[in-house]
Write a protein that holds these residues in place. Structure first.
Motif, PDB file in Angstrom:
ATOM      1  N   ALA A  20       0.715  -0.986   0.169  1.00  0.00           N
ATOM      2  CA  ALA A  20      -0.147   0.113   0.105  1.00  0.00           C
ATOM      3  C   ALA A  20       0.747   1.293   0.144  1.00  0.00           C
ATOM      4  O   ALA A  20       2.068   1.344   0.720  1.00  0.00           O
ATOM      5  N   HIS A  21       0.543   2.387  -0.538  1.00  0.00           N
ATOM      6  CA  HIS A  21       1.299   3.596  -0.819  1.00  0.00           C
ATOM      7  C   HIS A  21       0.239   4.696  -0.653  1.00  0.00           C
ATOM      8  O   HIS A  21      -1.026   4.681  -1.091  1.00  0.00           O
ATOM      9  N   VAL A  22       0.780   5.735   0.058  1.00  0.00           N
ATOM     10  CA  VAL A  22      -0.121   6.776   0.196  1.00  0.00           C
ATOM     11  C   VAL A  22       0.660   8.313  -0.298  1.00  0.00           C
ATOM     12  O   VAL A  22       1.783   8.324   0.153  1.00  0.00           O
ATOM     13  N   ARG A  23       0.084   9.076  -1.203  1.00  0.00           N
ATOM     14  CA  ARG A  23       0.789  10.032  -1.611  1.00  0.00           C
ATOM     15  C   ARG A  23      -0.224  11.330  -1.225  1.00  0.00           C
ATOM     16  O   ARG A  23      -1.241  11.344  -1.506  1.00  0.00           O
ATOM     17  N   VAL A  24       0.632  12.244  -0.737  1.00  0.00           N
ATOM     18  CA  VAL A  24      -0.040  13.425  -0.232  1.00  0.00           C
ATOM     19  C   VAL A  24       0.503  14.631  -1.012  1.00  0.00           C
ATOM     20  O   VAL A  24       1.792  14.774  -0.816  1.00  0.00           O
ATOM     21  N   LEU A  67       1.084  12.552  11.302  1.00  0.00           N
ATOM     22  CA  LEU A  67       1.426  12.351   9.850  1.00  0.00           C
ATOM     23  C   LEU A  67       3.002  12.264   9.470  1.00  0.00           C
ATOM     24  O   LEU A  67       3.417  11.100   8.962  1.00  0.00           O
ATOM     25  N   LYS A  68       3.706  12.979  10.370  1.00  0.00           N
ATOM     26  CA  LYS A  68       4.985  13.134  10.061  1.00  0.00           C
ATOM     27  C   LYS A  68       5.533  11.946  10.801  1.00  0.00           C
ATOM     28  O   LYS A  68       6.673  11.491  10.237  1.00  0.00           O
ATOM     29  N   ARG A  82       7.918   8.864   9.104  1.00  0.00           N
ATOM     30  CA  ARG A  82       9.035   8.178   9.760  1.00  0.00           C
ATOM     31  C   ARG A  82       8.956   6.626   9.843  1.00  0.00           C
ATOM     32  O   ARG A  82       9.989   6.062   9.629  1.00  0.00           O
ATOM     33  N   ARG A  83       7.840   6.073  10.106  1.00  0.00           N
ATOM     34  CA  ARG A  83       7.595   4.695  10.189  1.00  0.00           C
ATOM     35  C   ARG A  83       7.786   3.985   9.166  1.00  0.00           C
ATOM     36  O   ARG A  83       8.018   2.792   8.819  1.00  0.00           O
ATOM     37  N   TYR A  84       6.846   4.635   8.083  1.00  0.00           N
ATOM     38  CA  TYR A  84       6.729   4.338   6.702  1.00  0.00           C
ATOM     39  C   TYR A  84       7.220   4.960   5.564  1.00  0.00           C
ATOM     40  O   TYR A  84       6.654   5.298   4.849  1.00  0.00           O
ATOM     41  N   HIS A 142       8.855   4.093   3.074  1.00  0.00           N
ATOM     42  CA  HIS A 142       8.630   3.743   1.671  1.00  0.00           C
ATOM     43  C   HIS A 142       7.303   3.693   1.107  1.00  0.00           C
ATOM     44  O   HIS A 142       6.994   3.717   0.142  1.00  0.00           O
ATOM     45  N   ALA A 143       6.281   4.120   2.026  1.00  0.00           N
ATOM     46  CA  ALA A 143       4.812   4.039   1.802  1.00  0.00           C
ATOM     47  C   ALA A 143       4.263   5.325   1.843  1.00  0.00           C
ATOM     48  O   ALA A 143       3.098   5.567   1.231  1.00  0.00           O
ATOM     49  N   ILE A 144       4.757   6.347   2.553  1.00  0.00           N
ATOM     50  CA  ILE A 144       4.213   7.742   2.622  1.00  0.00           C
ATOM     51  C   ILE A 144       4.980   8.549   1.930  1.00  0.00           C
ATOM     52  O   ILE A 144       6.299   9.031   2.347  1.00  0.00           O
ATOM     53  N   GLU A 145       4.341   9.311   0.822  1.00  0.00           N
ATOM     54  CA  GLU A 145       5.330  10.232   0.283  1.00  0.00           C
ATOM     55  C   GLU A 145       4.373  11.741   0.314  1.00  0.00           C
ATOM     56  O   GLU A 145       3.287  11.654   0.154  1.00  0.00           O
ATOM     57  N   LEU A 146       5.405  12.579   0.873  1.00  0.00           N
ATOM     58  CA  LEU A 146       4.572  13.979   0.719  1.00  0.00           C
ATOM     59  C   LEU A 146       5.307  15.055  -0.248  1.00  0.00           C
ATOM     60  O   LEU A 146       6.553  15.055  -0.094  1.00  0.00           O
ATOM     61  N   ARG A 147       4.610  15.710  -0.826  1.00  0.00           N
ATOM     62  CA  ARG A 147       5.148  16.607  -2.017  1.00  0.00           C
ATOM     63  C   ARG A 147       4.552  17.989  -1.933  1.00  0.00           C
ATOM     64  O   ARG A 147       3.376  18.053  -1.702  1.00  0.00           O
TER      65      ARG A 147
END
Length: 179
Positions: free
Chosen positions: A79-83, A98-99, A103-105, A107-112
């Motif tokens: 699973a992947h989350v992009r914000v 969220l931050k 830090r925990r994931y 590879h899965a949570i990207e913030l741009r």
């Protein structure tokens, strides 16, 4: 022959989920927005895309939303989350959960942060996989729509998100620089 008095066996965990019929729900309040997000996250999408001016419209600082996102990531390791936001200040100052999840994931949570010439602007969208979407016009009043299993409705939103994502700057750092 099935005996009506015997209990029906539970579906096996490896069985594919039943198809979700197309559905449209109107969103007219913040409570309905929370219910729509719950419905979308309950589908356990593999790819979740979120775009708004700063992330606050989706409650990315609330424990309820972040617990649901973390459960999504724990359930499916792909699973992947992009914000995507225009202004990262709200995320940096108000969205500590969220931050921490980033830090925990990592590879899965990207913030741009969206590019200046291609901003998110007034768009407030959440896209799950390629066929489920929440599209809201947020302001003093929250109005919008939740669409489940409606790929034709989600595709233009998805194309717009991906276009902005590709032109955005690099991912926000997992931890502040220098620490």
């Amino acid at each position: 022959m099935n005996d009506p008095l015997l209990p029906t066996p539970a579906p096996s965990p490896s069985a594919p989920p039943a198809a979700i019929p197309p559905e449209r729900r109107l969103i007219g309040s913040r409570a309905e927005m929370a219910a729509a997000m719950d419905a979308l996250l309950a589908l356990r999408p593999r790819m979740l895309r979120i775009a708004s001016i700063d992330g606050s419209h989706f409650g990315l600082d609330s424990r309820r939303v972040m617990d649901a996102l973390l459960e999504l990531l724990r359930h499916d390791h792909q699973a992947h989350v992009r914000v995507l936001v225009d202004d990262p200040a709200w995320i940096e100052t108000r969205a500590a959960r969220l931050k921490l999840a980033q830090r925990r994931y990592p590879h899965a949570i990207e913030l741009r942060v969206a590019a200046v010439d291609n901003p998110v602007g007034e768009d407030v969208i959440m896209l799950a996989d390629r066929s489920h979407s929440i599209d809201v016009r947020a302001g003093r009043l929250v109005t919008g729509e939740l669409w489940l299993t409606n790929a034709p409705r989600a595709q233009p939103l998805l194309a717009g998100f991906d276009r902005r994502w590709d032109t955005a700057a690099h991912n926000l750092p997992v931890s502040p620089l220098g620490l």
